[in-house]
Design an enzyme around this catalytic site. Structure first.
Site, PDB file in Angstrom:
ATOM      1  N   ASP A 222    -108.996 121.355  64.867  1.00 19.82           N
ATOM      2  CA  ASP A 222    -108.148 120.188  64.523  1.00 19.82           C
ATOM      3  C   ASP A 222    -108.202 119.360  65.669  1.00 19.82           C
ATOM      4  O   ASP A 222    -107.845 118.075  65.686  1.00 19.82           O
ATOM      5  CB  ASP A 222    -106.978 120.362  63.734  1.00 19.82           C
ATOM      6  CG  ASP A 222    -107.266 120.608  62.182  1.00 19.82           C
ATOM      7  OD1 ASP A 222    -107.499 121.969  62.081  1.00 19.82           O
ATOM      8  OD2 ASP A 222    -106.916 119.829  61.291  1.00 19.82           O
ATOM      9  N   LYS A 233    -106.477 125.765  61.975  1.00 19.33           N
ATOM     10  CA  LYS A 233    -105.566 126.403  61.173  1.00 19.33           C
ATOM     11  C   LYS A 233    -104.641 127.778  61.465  1.00 19.33           C
ATOM     12  O   LYS A 233    -105.377 128.655  61.968  1.00 19.33           O
ATOM     13  CB  LYS A 233    -106.560 126.736  59.700  1.00 19.33           C
ATOM     14  CG  LYS A 233    -105.696 127.478  58.519  1.00 19.33           C
ATOM     15  CD  LYS A 233    -104.620 126.768  58.069  1.00 19.33           C
ATOM     16  CE  LYS A 233    -104.840 125.107  57.692  1.00 19.33           C
ATOM     17  NZ  LYS A 233    -103.509 124.455  57.564  1.00 19.33           N
TER      18      LYS A 233
HETATM   19  O1  MRU Z   1    -104.689 122.201  56.722  1.00 19.16           O
HETATM   20  P1  MRU Z   1    -106.299 121.746  56.682  1.00 19.16           P
HETATM   21  O2  MRU Z   1    -106.913 122.521  55.399  1.00 19.16           O
HETATM   22  O3  MRU Z   1    -106.592 120.149  56.977  1.00 19.16           O
HETATM   23  O4  MRU Z   1    -106.783 122.489  57.800  1.00 19.16           O
HETATM   24  C1  MRU Z   1    -108.102 122.449  58.145  1.00 19.16           C
HETATM   25  C2  MRU Z   1    -108.512 123.396  59.365  1.00 19.16           C
HETATM   26  O5  MRU Z   1    -107.905 124.054  60.214  1.00 19.16           O
HETATM   27  C3  MRU Z   1    -110.034 123.324  59.564  1.00 19.16           C
HETATM   28  O6  MRU Z   1    -110.525 124.629  60.021  1.00 19.16           O
HETATM   29  C4  MRU Z   1    -110.194 121.991  60.588  1.00 19.16           C
HETATM   30  O7  MRU Z   1    -109.759 120.883  60.366  1.00 19.16           O
HETATM   31  C5  MRU Z   1    -111.825 122.217  60.934  1.00 19.16           C
HETATM   32  S1  MRU Z   1    -112.408 121.115  59.772  1.00 19.16           S
HETATM   33  C6  MRU Z   1    -114.014 120.972  60.003  1.00 19.16           C
END
Ligand code: MRU
Length: 317
Positions: A222, A233
């Site tokens: 992220d 995550k």
């Molecule tokens: O809370 P989320 O579902 O938006 O979290 C997403 C993640 O942690 C993904 O691994 C990250 O955004 C990479 S997406 C290519």
């Protein structure tokens, strides 16, 4: 598109008639494939907050379309940008995409950004596939697939590219508590693409590593700080610690739109705390949605530019 890939327009698109930003409702997958129509930038921001659309690059793209929607409607653009930017705090793709839109907040510009993100995924996936050997048994966390990037996927893109080259035996998919992005979204994408996989409880990863069933771990990101510390995550950090303990390489695959060179290290990355009701309404709860994996635990960070190794201050500069 390869077999089973989602059409980027299915995930998020701008419709002139309305006008509207239309999002595939990721909360209802895999049981139902339904759209949500957003008529204002505030509705797009609400959809990002509620995780109709989620995943760092995908929320950036959705926000870009949201700003274009405000422009087409003749709404206050500064206010639209403020509302969109504050919808979720951790993914740097959100402010990045809004900044990219500032000069030309049009649907055409948002569509170009969307296409570029999907193209970045294809390029980084090809680089990441070089890290796989014949018969690789991979483990992934959350969903870093086409749903999360607007098409093709980052970590899941790497799995697709490795599978196409005949290098992937199968994927263990962490279910990813509490919202089950792995068990619902990654498993659905892998099934559509015909990639052998098995969902596991997050807490099963260590034991399966100890039994020699995992050759590498690959996740998305992220926000990646200048020193390579990586927010992803919740649960990613624990996986990286487990991988290090078992001598298993831990790889991050993410586009350069996820790099935050202005933040020196992981301490400066804002971590979203979500509603405790996502865990339990019966007891007090804490719900941090992301964690930070220190760069020292990451064997390589793969972007569309190639495979970067430590020291990341230099290789990502
Ligand atoms: O809370 P989320 O579902 O938006 O979290 C997403 C993640 O942690 C993904 O691994 C990250 O955004 C990479 S997406 C290519």
């Amino acid at each position: 598109m390869g077999r089973g890939d989602l059409d980027p327009e299915q995930i998020v698109r701008f419709e002139e008639v309305g006008p509207a930003v239309v999002l595939l409702d990721q909360r209802r997958l895999p049981d139902e494939v339904v759209d949500v129509r957003c008529a204002t930038a505030a509705e797009v921001a609400g959809a990002i907050r509620d995780m109709v659309v989620r995943g760092a690059p995908a929320i950036g793209i959705a926000a870009a379309y949201g700003l274009a929607l405000a422009a087409v409607r003749g709404d206050d653009l500064a206010e639209a940008e403020r509302v969109l930017a504050s919808s979720r705090p951790t993914a740097v793709n959100l402010p990045w995409a809004l900044a990219q839109m500032r000069e030309q907040p049009t649907p055409e510009r948002a569509r170009a950004l969307h296409a570029q993100e999907v193209e970045r995924c294809r390029r980084m996936a090809a680089h990441a596939a070089e890290l796989f050997r014949p018969g690789t048994r991979a483990l992934t966390h959350c969903n870093a697939g086409g749903l999360a990037t607007g098409g093709y996927g980052s970590a899941v893109g790497a799995l697709r590219a490795a599978a196409e080259r005949g290098l992937l035996e199968r994927v263990l998919v962490d279910e990813t508590r509490p919202l089950l992005q792995g068990a619902r979204l990654t498993a659905w994408e892998l099934e559509r693409s015909g990639i052998p996989h098995a969902v596991i409880a997050d807490s099963a990863a260590g034991s399966l590593m100890a039994r020699g069933e995992v050759d590498l771990v690959v996740t998305g990101a992220d926000r990646i700080a200048a020193n390579g510390d990586t927010a992803n995550k919740i649960g990613t950090y624990s996986l990286a610690v487990l991988a290090a303990h078992h001598g298993i390489p831990f790889y991050v695959v993410a586009p350069t739109s996820t790099l935050d060179r202005a933040t020196p290290d992981g301490l400066g990355i804002p971590i979203e705390e979500r509603d405790p009701a996502e865990l339990t309404t019966r007891f007090p709860a804490r719900n941090p949605a992301f964690d930070v994996t220190p760069a020292a635990l990451i064997a390589a960070i793969v972007t569309e530019d190639g495979v970067h190794r430590a020291p990341y201050e230099e290789s990502l500069a």
